[in-house]
Design a protein around this motif. Structure first.
Motif, PDB file in Angstrom:
ATOM      1  N   GLY A  51       0.828  -1.193   0.000  1.00  0.00           N
ATOM      2  CA  GLY A  51       0.000   0.000   0.000  1.00  0.00           C
ATOM      3  C   GLY A  51       0.865   1.246   0.000  1.00  0.00           C
ATOM      4  O   GLY A  51       1.927   1.275   0.631  1.00  0.00           O
ATOM      5  N   LEU A  52       0.425   2.274  -0.691  1.00  0.00           N
ATOM      6  CA  LEU A  52       1.126   3.556  -0.732  1.00  0.00           C
ATOM      7  C   LEU A  52       0.127   4.654  -0.410  1.00  0.00           C
ATOM      8  O   LEU A  52      -0.809   4.893  -1.176  1.00  0.00           O
ATOM      9  CB  LEU A  52       1.748   3.786  -2.115  1.00  0.00           C
ATOM     10  N   LEU A  53       0.325   5.313   0.731  1.00  0.00           N
ATOM     11  CA  LEU A  53      -0.573   6.376   1.174  1.00  0.00           C
ATOM     12  C   LEU A  53       0.196   7.680   1.269  1.00  0.00           C
ATOM     13  O   LEU A  53       1.081   7.836   2.119  1.00  0.00           O
ATOM     14  CB  LEU A  53      -1.180   6.023   2.537  1.00  0.00           C
ATOM     15  N   ALA A  87      -3.411   5.592  -2.635  1.00  0.00           N
ATOM     16  CA  ALA A  87      -4.429   6.595  -2.322  1.00  0.00           C
ATOM     17  C   ALA A  87      -3.753   7.861  -1.823  1.00  0.00           C
ATOM     18  O   ALA A  87      -2.704   7.803  -1.182  1.00  0.00           O
ATOM     19  CB  ALA A  87      -5.406   6.075  -1.270  1.00  0.00           C
ATOM     20  N   ASN A  88      -4.353   9.009  -2.133  1.00  0.00           N
ATOM     21  CA  ASN A  88      -3.891  10.310  -1.658  1.00  0.00           C
ATOM     22  C   ASN A  88      -4.974  10.874  -0.744  1.00  0.00           C
ATOM     23  O   ASN A  88      -6.151  10.901  -1.112  1.00  0.00           O
ATOM     24  CB  ASN A  88      -3.623  11.246  -2.833  1.00  0.00           C
ATOM     25  N   ALA A  89      -4.572  11.335   0.445  1.00  0.00           N
ATOM     26  CA  ALA A  89      -5.545  11.765   1.451  1.00  0.00           C
ATOM     27  C   ALA A  89      -6.109  13.155   1.214  1.00  0.00           C
ATOM     28  O   ALA A  89      -7.053  13.564   1.888  1.00  0.00           O
ATOM     29  CB  ALA A  89      -4.913  11.708   2.835  1.00  0.00           C
ATOM     30  N   GLY A  90      -5.512  13.908   0.303  1.00  0.00           N
ATOM     31  CA  GLY A  90      -6.000  15.258   0.051  1.00  0.00           C
ATOM     32  C   GLY A  90      -5.919  16.169   1.261  1.00  0.00           C
ATOM     33  O   GLY A  90      -6.723  17.078   1.419  1.00  0.00           O
ATOM     34  N   LEU A 113       3.590   4.741   4.401  1.00  0.00           N
ATOM     35  CA  LEU A 113       2.697   5.772   4.929  1.00  0.00           C
ATOM     36  C   LEU A 113       3.417   7.097   5.081  1.00  0.00           C
ATOM     37  O   LEU A 113       4.368   7.217   5.850  1.00  0.00           O
ATOM     38  CB  LEU A 113       2.148   5.337   6.295  1.00  0.00           C
ATOM     39  N   ASP A 114       2.954   8.112   4.351  1.00  0.00           N
ATOM     40  CA  ASP A 114       3.384   9.495   4.550  1.00  0.00           C
ATOM     41  C   ASP A 114       2.205  10.193   5.222  1.00  0.00           C
ATOM     42  O   ASP A 114       1.236  10.561   4.562  1.00  0.00           O
ATOM     43  CB  ASP A 114       3.717  10.131   3.203  1.00  0.00           C
ATOM     44  N   PRO A 115       2.242  10.360   6.548  1.00  0.00           N
ATOM     45  CA  PRO A 115       1.036  10.754   7.278  1.00  0.00           C
ATOM     46  C   PRO A 115       0.664  12.221   7.129  1.00  0.00           C
ATOM     47  O   PRO A 115       1.520  13.094   7.106  1.00  0.00           O
ATOM     48  CB  PRO A 115       1.394  10.438   8.740  1.00  0.00           C
ATOM     49  N   VAL A 116      -0.637  12.480   7.071  1.00  0.00           N
ATOM     50  CA  VAL A 116      -1.141  13.843   7.136  1.00  0.00           C
ATOM     51  C   VAL A 116      -0.855  14.423   8.520  1.00  0.00           C
ATOM     52  O   VAL A 116      -0.373  15.543   8.660  1.00  0.00           O
ATOM     53  CB  VAL A 116      -2.655  13.888   6.851  1.00  0.00           C
ATOM     54  N   ASP A 117      -1.140  13.640   9.555  1.00  0.00           N
ATOM     55  CA  ASP A 117      -0.901  14.042  10.940  1.00  0.00           C
ATOM     56  C   ASP A 117      -0.222  12.884  11.650  1.00  0.00           C
ATOM     57  O   ASP A 117      -0.877  11.913  12.066  1.00  0.00           O
ATOM     58  CB  ASP A 117      -2.220  14.406  11.620  1.00  0.00           C
ATOM     59  N   ALA A 118       1.091  12.982  11.809  1.00  0.00           N
ATOM     60  CA  ALA A 118       1.874  11.882  12.379  1.00  0.00           C
ATOM     61  C   ALA A 118       1.492  11.577  13.823  1.00  0.00           C
ATOM     62  O   ALA A 118       1.697  10.457  14.301  1.00  0.00           O
ATOM     63  CB  ALA A 118       3.358  12.214  12.301  1.00  0.00           C
ATOM     64  N   VAL A 136       5.876   1.237   6.860  1.00  0.00           N
ATOM     65  CA  VAL A 136       7.109   1.991   6.631  1.00  0.00           C
ATOM     66  C   VAL A 136       6.748   3.470   6.612  1.00  0.00           C
ATOM     67  O   VAL A 136       5.911   3.900   5.809  1.00  0.00           O
ATOM     68  CB  VAL A 136       7.780   1.589   5.304  1.00  0.00           C
ATOM     69  N   ALA A 137       7.349   4.255   7.498  1.00  0.00           N
ATOM     70  CA  ALA A 137       7.135   5.701   7.495  1.00  0.00           C
ATOM     71  C   ALA A 137       7.924   6.303   6.345  1.00  0.00           C
ATOM     72  O   ALA A 137       9.142   6.169   6.285  1.00  0.00           O
ATOM     73  CB  ALA A 137       7.576   6.302   8.820  1.00  0.00           C
ATOM     74  N   TYR A 138       7.209   6.950   5.441  1.00  0.00           N
ATOM     75  CA  TYR A 138       7.839   7.499   4.233  1.00  0.00           C
ATOM     76  C   TYR A 138       7.805   9.018   4.273  1.00  0.00           C
ATOM     77  O   TYR A 138       6.735   9.618   4.394  1.00  0.00           O
ATOM     78  CB  TYR A 138       7.121   6.992   2.986  1.00  0.00           C
ATOM     79  N   ASP A 139       8.953   9.636   4.210  1.00  0.00           N
ATOM     80  CA  ASP A 139       9.130  11.083   4.150  1.00  0.00           C
ATOM     81  C   ASP A 139       8.827  11.775   5.481  1.00  0.00           C
ATOM     82  O   ASP A 139       9.534  12.688   5.875  1.00  0.00           O
ATOM     83  CB  ASP A 139       8.314  11.705   3.017  1.00  0.00           C
TER      84      ASP A 139
END
Length: 370
Positions: A51-53, A87-90, A113-118, A136-139
């Motif tokens: 998955g790529l978020l 998916a992109n969270a916008g 996962l590149d979180p909107v709010d970590a 995996v935390a990405y970026d």
């Protein structure tokens, strides 16, 4: 407190590490929906689902233009049975939570996962771990027991931003006041950018106004207008903006107020920022080469999906809430007018023809961009 251990790495290093996985084969990753949409089809029988978020597409164009296709390409080149669901969270943390849950329910083995709010992610990560899904935390460093973290050295990025602003001020720096428009407080990267910038600026300039622009250009505009009203048109000599989207908004606010010759910096090396750097509207941006980061993220995702050791790729570690997270932290690059050709053009981010449209041909010629 999040304390990344600094590590210089290059795209060549990331690619060479990835080559160890080529035995997995060659195939194409699944196609993904448009930005802002939900996750596409998950892992099917006999496949290793990844998955790529990604977080948003408003203040930075990088995610859909670079991160997504490059990660998909890396995964496709390493594993015949790996598929990528995207998916992109916008910019909506609640939407990202649903996307994350959907990924887990569909049976993916790994989520980038590149979180909107970590700050919200620890229970997500724990729930995924309980079901055997590696995160995996990405970026951005998501909270919780993530399996790995891939990013740039964010504190160093902030230091480069601050030092570049001092360089732009030149001899005027000793008597200068600087307005700071930081990133979102929900983003751990923003805190590290801010800390690094303060390391460079504190004791050398005054900082009479500092607020979060929340990674939103409209918020950055409002904060800049507030700073102008509070300090006066001559009450500051430079502006730190945490990224290029907010830098663009700051520059427009300064123009609207009739304020000239105030250096403004950003980061992300967006093509509009590169053009502003060439014309002198923006003093600098920070180039974080996407391919080394996406290569490493895709490689680690495949390694985890295949049950392999990630220590050859995640060669450093980051302290996060008492946890030691296997990490790869890359080195950012300053881009000024004289360095556009040697950085983003030679580095392959943009072709000179992409940057140098008719409106910018003279500026490109002056800077030696060809």
């Amino acid at each position: 407190m999040i304390r990344p251990m600094r590590l210089a790495a290059t795209g060549t290093a990331a690619v060479s590490l990835a080559l160890a996985l080529t035995a997995c084969g060659q195939t194409a990753a699944t196609q993904a929906p448009a930005a802002g949409g939900g996750a596409d089809a998950g892992a099917g029988a006999g496949t290793e689902g990844i998955g790529l978020l990604l977080p948003e597409s408003t203040s930075s164009t990088r995610y859909d233009a670079f991160d997504k296709p490059l990660i998909e390409k890396t995964v496709a080149g390493l594993c015949t049975k790996c598929t990528v669901s995207y998916a992109n969270a916008g910019g909506d943390a609640n939407a990202q939570k649903k996307q994350f849950d959907d990924m887990v329910a569909k049976g993916v083995k790994v989520i980038l996962l590149d979180p909107v709010d970590a700050k919200l992610t620890a229970p997500w990560v724990d729930a995924a771990n309980a079901k055997g899904v590696k995160v995996v935390a990405y970026d951005r460093l998501a909270q919780g027991k993530v399996a790995a973290y891939v990013s740039f050295d964010n504190q160093q990025t902030g230091q480069l931003q601050g030092q570049s602003l001092l360089d732009a001020l030149g001899p005027k720096a000793s008597a200068a006041s600087v307005v700071m428009i930081d990133g979102a407080e929900s983003d751990p990267n923003a805190a590290q950018f801010k800390a690094g910038a303060h390391l460079a600026l504190d004791g050398k300039v005054k900082i009479p106004y500092e607020q979060s622009g929340e990674w939103k250009p409209d918020v950055a505009t409002a904060k800049m207008n507030e700073a102008i009203q509070s300090l006066g048109k001559n009450g500051f000599q430079a502006v730190y903006a945490a990224n290029d989207g907010m830098a663009a908004a700051v520059i427009e606010a300064l123009k609207a107020a009739g304020i000239k010759n105030v250096p403004v910096g950003g980061q992300d090396a967006s093509i509009d920022a590169i053009r502003r750097v060439l014309t002198g509207e923006q003093a600098y941006t920070i180039y974080k080469p996407y391919k080394p980061e996406t290569d490493a993220a895709g490689t680690i995702a495949v390694q985890l999906a295949e049950g392999m050791d990630i220590s050859t790729t995640a060669t450093s570690s980051t302290d996060s809430g008492g946890l030691r997270i296997p990490s790869l932290l890359l080195t950012p690059i300053v881009v000024t007018k004289s360095r556009v050709e040697a950085t983003v053009v030679v580095g392959g981010l943009y072709k000179a023809s992409d940057i140098c449209t008719q409106q910018y041909q003279d500026a490109c010629a002056e800077a030696g961009v060809k």
